[in-house]
Scaffold this motif. Structure first.
Motif, mmCIF file in Angstrom:
data_model
loop_
_atom_site.group_PDB
_atom_site.id
_atom_site.type_symbol
_atom_site.label_atom_id
_atom_site.label_comp_id
_atom_site.label_asym_id
_atom_site.label_seq_id
_atom_site.Cartn_x
_atom_site.Cartn_y
_atom_site.Cartn_z
ATOM 1 N N ILE A 41 -13.534 -9.233 -57.670
ATOM 2 C CA ILE A 41 -14.425 -9.153 -58.840
ATOM 3 C C ILE A 41 -15.799 -9.712 -58.462
ATOM 4 C CG2 ILE A 41 -14.755 -9.969 -61.222
ATOM 5 C CD1 ILE A 41 -11.608 -10.115 -61.354
ATOM 6 N N GLN A 42 -15.781 -10.812 -57.692
ATOM 7 C CA GLN A 42 -17.046 -11.422 -57.273
ATOM 8 C C GLN A 42 -17.798 -10.563 -56.269
ATOM 9 O OE1 GLN A 42 -15.707 -15.329 -56.157
ATOM 10 N NE2 GLN A 42 -16.346 -16.227 -58.106
ATOM 11 N N ALA A 43 -17.071 -9.898 -55.381
ATOM 12 C CA ALA A 43 -17.741 -9.038 -54.392
ATOM 13 C C ALA A 43 -18.513 -7.933 -55.107
ATOM 14 C CB ALA A 43 -16.723 -8.453 -53.415
ATOM 15 N N ILE A 44 -17.922 -7.418 -56.178
ATOM 16 C CA ILE A 44 -18.590 -6.346 -56.937
ATOM 17 C C ILE A 44 -19.819 -6.913 -57.662
ATOM 18 C CG2 ILE A 44 -18.320 -4.686 -58.831
ATOM 19 C CD1 ILE A 44 -15.261 -4.713 -58.039
ATOM 20 N N SER A 45 -19.652 -8.054 -58.326
ATOM 21 C CA SER A 45 -20.812 -8.587 -59.054
ATOM 22 C C SER A 45 -21.863 -9.120 -58.084
ATOM 23 C CB SER A 45 -20.401 -9.589 -60.126
ATOM 24 O OG SER A 45 -19.926 -10.746 -59.525
ATOM 25 N N ASP A 46 -21.442 -9.654 -56.936
ATOM 26 C CA ASP A 46 -22.409 -10.080 -55.897
ATOM 27 C C ASP A 46 -23.268 -8.903 -55.448
ATOM 28 O OD1 ASP A 46 -21.692 -12.653 -55.844
ATOM 29 O OD2 ASP A 46 -20.710 -12.617 -53.867
ATOM 30 N N TYR A 47 -22.620 -7.772 -55.282
ATOM 31 C CA TYR A 47 -23.377 -6.590 -54.865
ATOM 32 C C TYR A 47 -24.468 -6.285 -55.897
ATOM 33 C CZ TYR A 47 -24.864 -1.824 -54.691
ATOM 34 O OH TYR A 47 -25.662 -0.709 -54.714
ATOM 35 N N GLY A 230 -8.015 -3.569 -55.171
ATOM 36 C CA GLY A 230 -9.435 -3.240 -55.181
ATOM 37 C C GLY A 230 -9.817 -2.532 -56.470
ATOM 38 N N PRO A 231 -11.090 -2.124 -56.567
ATOM 39 C CA PRO A 231 -11.569 -1.501 -57.802
ATOM 40 C C PRO A 231 -11.130 -0.040 -57.959
ATOM 41 C CG PRO A 231 -13.372 -1.749 -56.223
ATOM 42 C CD PRO A 231 -12.155 -2.348 -55.585
ATOM 43 N N THR A 232 -11.251 0.449 -59.189
ATOM 44 C CA THR A 232 -11.035 1.878 -59.432
ATOM 45 C C THR A 232 -12.286 2.638 -58.983
ATOM 46 O OG1 THR A 232 -11.847 1.553 -61.675
ATOM 47 C CG2 THR A 232 -9.477 1.624 -61.401
ATOM 48 N N ALA A 282 -20.806 -0.202 -54.999
ATOM 49 C CA ALA A 282 -20.123 -1.430 -55.431
ATOM 50 C C ALA A 282 -18.628 -1.328 -55.157
ATOM 51 C CB ALA A 282 -20.374 -1.664 -56.911
ATOM 52 N N GLY A 283 -18.095 -0.127 -55.341
ATOM 53 C CA GLY A 283 -16.671 0.094 -55.093
ATOM 54 C C GLY A 283 -16.312 -0.140 -53.633
#
Ligand code: PMP
Length: 420
Positions: A41-47, A230-232, A282-283
């Motif tokens: 979740i953080q990797a996505i928001s960090d991006y 991981g993300p959808t 982001a994905g």
């Protein structure tokens, strides 16, 4: 690798701390999608916070950062499945889009009338419908390998249905409906012996078994990020470089071109040739983070834990009157697929949900398999690394209550009463 500790692992997943229907969430629908650790979740928001820009385009700081991260994520996937080069990794929306890419690009150009495509009765719709429609459009023949009464692939039938006309074998590594693990290494070899290419649907295996595309020697392999913590909206097509070079692009637009004039277009090189438009950047960051997450653990240990939970669940519910199991293969992952006579699966799903227990009921996108069993669907509990024996016990006792309504004391009713 970290020693696998369920209690510690659970703390990494914020959603597992969130109640469902006023009960602690018992999430047993992992074959549909897994929950996400905070790191993902953080990797996505960090991006989005620190490097949001379009990739492969502008010559500015953020674009460079985004492009580097995006291509590093591709290398993370390459290493994860042991592809020989990151050029063999194509980003897609998921397993479904990856299979469609192969069907539209390879299939519609290289499959001809009279050719044969071999699938199995275990496949998800994503690995049947594209081939069925391709066969209809080209005049090719779709053949289907059957299973034995334990839900294992009938290897003799596979052998019998392969021949010189077989151009493609499209095969799931692991069944999402009943958990069967197919002996893909052997099956790939057999298919290659008649000159067929093999596509492996690894949607259900990426989170449970080590994938090595070079050792397997598969021609195509697909999976989705969201079943791997991981993300959808992000997934992968792996294909051998030589195939990617001969395959035409299937979607046209930006990114996939090298030179465009009004008369004609020169396409970009592999892998970009297959990635038209702005990708799910982001994905890709999120999926790389999910792979780093799973890489901390010994995957074999994780899977043994999930299988032990499934066996424990079976042992607790097998005495319920009218229960019938469909997940019976001797080699399978942690999936329990069953029906209880006299109880509609939808009702069971609803009653379990009222107690905070999430399972999947229905055909699991495997209608032909359900038709083979002569049923409409099953109840499926599928386990992941964060599930516990206590959750199995909650599931089993809730199920027992549902099956013996006289003794049923639903926890949610007590809670609701307390609220008044
Ligand atoms: N194949 C299998 C075996 C699956 O379990 C799934 C997802 N249920 C898919 C393909 C399709 O994956 P997605 O919906 O993520 O594209």
């Amino acid at each position: 690798t970290t020693t696998f500790n369920v209690k510690a692992v659970r703390k990494l997943f914020p959603i597992l701390q969130t109640p469902a229907n006023c009960q602690p969430l018992v999430y047993l629908d992992n074959a549909a999608t897994t929950q996400k650790p905070l790191s993902v979740i953080q990797a996505i928001s960090d991006y989005y916070q620190n490097c949001n820009a379009n990739v492969h385009r502008a010559s500015h700081h953020l674009s460079t950062k985004a492009t580097l991260g995006f291509e590093k994520a591709r290398q993370t996937v390459q290493q994860f499945i042991n592809a020989s080069t990151s050029d063999e990794i194509i980003w897609t929306r998921g397993a479904t889009e990856a299979i469609n890419l192969v069907a539209y690009s390879y299939g519609y150009h290289f499959i001809k009338a009279g050719d044969e495509i071999l699938v199995t009765i275990l496949e998800h719709h994503a690995n049947i419908v594209p081939w069925q429609q391709l066969a209809k459009a080209t005049g090719a023949k779709l053949k289907v390998v059957s299973i034995n009464t334990a839900g294992e692939l009938d290897q003799q039938d596979f052998h019998n249905k392969l021949n010189k006309k077989t151009k493609l074998v499209c095969l799931s590594h692991i069944s999402n409906a009943i958990g069967t693990i197919n002996p893909i290494r052997q099956l790939i070899k057999e298919a290659h012996d008649v000159g067929a290419l093999v596509l492996i649907d690894a949607a259900q295996s990426a989170a449970h078994t080590k994938l090595d595309v070079q050792a397997l020697d598969c021609d195509f392999l697909v999976f989705s990020g969201h079943k791997l913590y991981g993300p959808t909206g992000i997934g992968v097509l792996y294909a051998k470089r030589a195939l990617l070079d001969m395959m035409p692009p299937w979607q046209m637009g930006g990114e996939m071109i090298e030179l465009v004039t009004l008369e004609d277009t020169r396409f970009n090189r592999v892998p970009f040739k297959f990635e038209a438009g702005t990708p799910n950047i982001a994905g890709a960051f999120g999926l790389a983070s999910a792979i780093e997450f799973i890489n901390q653990f010994d995957l074999h240990q994780v899977t043994q834990h999930e299988i032990a939970l499934a066996s424990y669940a079976e042992s607790l519910i097998q005495h319920l009157p009218g229960i019938r199991f469909y997940s019976k293969a001797s080699n399978r992952i942690g999936i329990v697929s069953f029906l209880i006579e006299g109880h509609h699966p939808q009702d069971i799903g609803l009653l379990l949900d009222q107690q905070g227990i999430a399972v999947r009921v229905g055909h699991h996108c495997t209608m032909p398999l359900m038709q083979h069993f002569n049923i409409n669907g099953t109840i499926r509990a599928s386990f992941a690394l964060y599930n516990t024996t206590q959750e199995v016990e909650l599931f089993a006792s809730a199920l027992a209550d549902i099956c013996q309504p006289a003794t049923m004391v639903p926890r949610h009713v007590e809670l609701a009463d307390n609220e008044h």
